[in-house]
Design an enzyme around this catalytic site. Sequence first.
Site, PDB file in Angstrom:
ATOM      1  N   GLN A  85      43.709  36.260 -22.238  1.00 29.36           N
ATOM      2  CA  GLN A  85      42.285  36.008 -22.467  1.00 29.36           C
ATOM      3  C   GLN A  85      41.588  37.446 -22.248  1.00 29.36           C
ATOM      4  O   GLN A  85      40.398  37.725 -21.777  1.00 29.36           O
ATOM      5  CB  GLN A  85      41.480  35.041 -21.385  1.00 29.36           C
ATOM      6  CG  GLN A  85      41.717  33.690 -21.669  1.00 29.36           C
ATOM      7  CD  GLN A  85      41.345  33.401 -23.110  1.00 29.36           C
ATOM      8  OE1 GLN A  85      40.159  33.757 -23.493  1.00 29.36           O
ATOM      9  NE2 GLN A  85      42.044  32.543 -23.780  1.00 29.36           N
ATOM     10  N   SER A  86      42.414  38.559 -22.469  1.00 32.57           N
ATOM     11  CA  SER A  86      41.780  39.708 -22.287  1.00 32.57           C
ATOM     12  C   SER A  86      40.564  40.130 -23.040  1.00 32.57           C
ATOM     13  O   SER A  86      40.539  40.057 -24.556  1.00 32.57           O
ATOM     14  CB  SER A  86      42.993  40.703 -22.571  1.00 32.57           C
ATOM     15  OG  SER A  86      42.295  42.161 -22.873  1.00 32.57           O
ATOM     16  N   ASN A  87      39.428  40.720 -22.466  1.00 34.17           N
ATOM     17  CA  ASN A  87      38.264  41.045 -23.175  1.00 34.17           C
ATOM     18  C   ASN A  87      38.536  42.369 -23.774  1.00 34.17           C
ATOM     19  O   ASN A  87      37.823  42.646 -25.066  1.00 34.17           O
ATOM     20  CB  ASN A  87      37.290  41.154 -22.297  1.00 34.17           C
ATOM     21  CG  ASN A  87      36.757  40.130 -21.600  1.00 34.17           C
ATOM     22  OD1 ASN A  87      36.507  38.986 -22.155  1.00 34.17           O
ATOM     23  ND2 ASN A  87      36.756  39.645 -20.070  1.00 34.17           N
TER      24      ASN A  87
END
Length: 353
Positions: A85-87
């Site tokens: 879920q890396s921004n």
Amino acid sequence: MAKVSKEELREAISKLPRVKLVYLPTPLEDCPRFSEALGGANVLVKRDDCTGLAFGVNKSRKHEFIFGEAKAQGADCMIHGAASQSNYSRQLTAACAKMGMKAYLTPRRDERSKEVGIQGNLLLDTIMGADITLVNTEGGKSQGDVQKEIAEKLREEGHKPYVVGRHDAVLGAVAYAECGLEIYEQLKALGLKADYVCMASGSGTQAGVALAGKALGAGWQVCGFRPSRGGDNAAVSTNIAKLANEAAELLNLDVVVEPEDVPNIDEYAGEAYGIVSREGCEAVELLGRTEGIILDPIYVGKAMSGVINHIRKGKIKNDQTAVFLHTGGTPALFAYNKEIVDEMGYSVKIVGE
Ligand SMILES: Cc1ncc(COP(=O)(O)O)c(C=O)c1O
């Protein structure tokens, strides 16, 4: 006391290679209903969730410099890997789309990706055309190994990949020195002075805001709330100060940031990184219900729970002003819907069934 004028800081930043990706300055929003709900302290939110690039986040700003550097080196594609879920990966992919480059992502095959699959940030990465390889790090290969293999293959095919590394955090500090300058100017225009600037950060973001504050003599205390449990607070502050000073060197500024200028704590990180906390969910709810501003539950919601606690306990006093830097990350909210609903006991009414 100011060591550098606003103009000198802006001029120093303008010398670095850069591309245009985002709308700046981001707004500094007054939050009277939120401040009133807390019964004290004037809280303003710096809206870096509103950079305009694929739902925004603090990485938007630094990608202007990273892509500036990548372009100057002749790169035609980018490689990056972090959590599923890396921004960061979302912003890299969005920036690639804008620049006509390909993003190669190697996210961890973490619990979140097993739980929710292609959702939240991973959904956005997919929509925006990233080539995604989820890496099960227990299977013998690290994300770094997979990135090396992808880079080698791309080079054999005649491409020039740019692999994101540590230098990226220094460029993040440069980008956030500019954000600090914006906050300084926006406060001035409102006739205000901040006592605190608070944010979710364990590295470049806090370093940059602290550097700008020190350079301009803003007099604010920069408080960092990191999103992961553990690590030694003093060692983290030392690393953040080091990043700030590397950024100062890159900008040719005669300013030194000390570890005590950048306090950073993990007290509000909850059980661990990537696991929602009750206090974080309550912070998301309170700002949502008083100001219509949405925070994410992993970084910014947890940091805001720290600010709320500081105000309630009187560490931030009733007559003081705190700027909360909203570093974005909102899409992750949707990948944690089940946990948030369970934690907060949310429900809706149904009729007609
Ligand atoms: C939404 C959000 N806020 C804050 C941070 C922390 O930024 P840094 O530690 O790089 O300063 C991140 C990092 O990924 C993030 O995604």
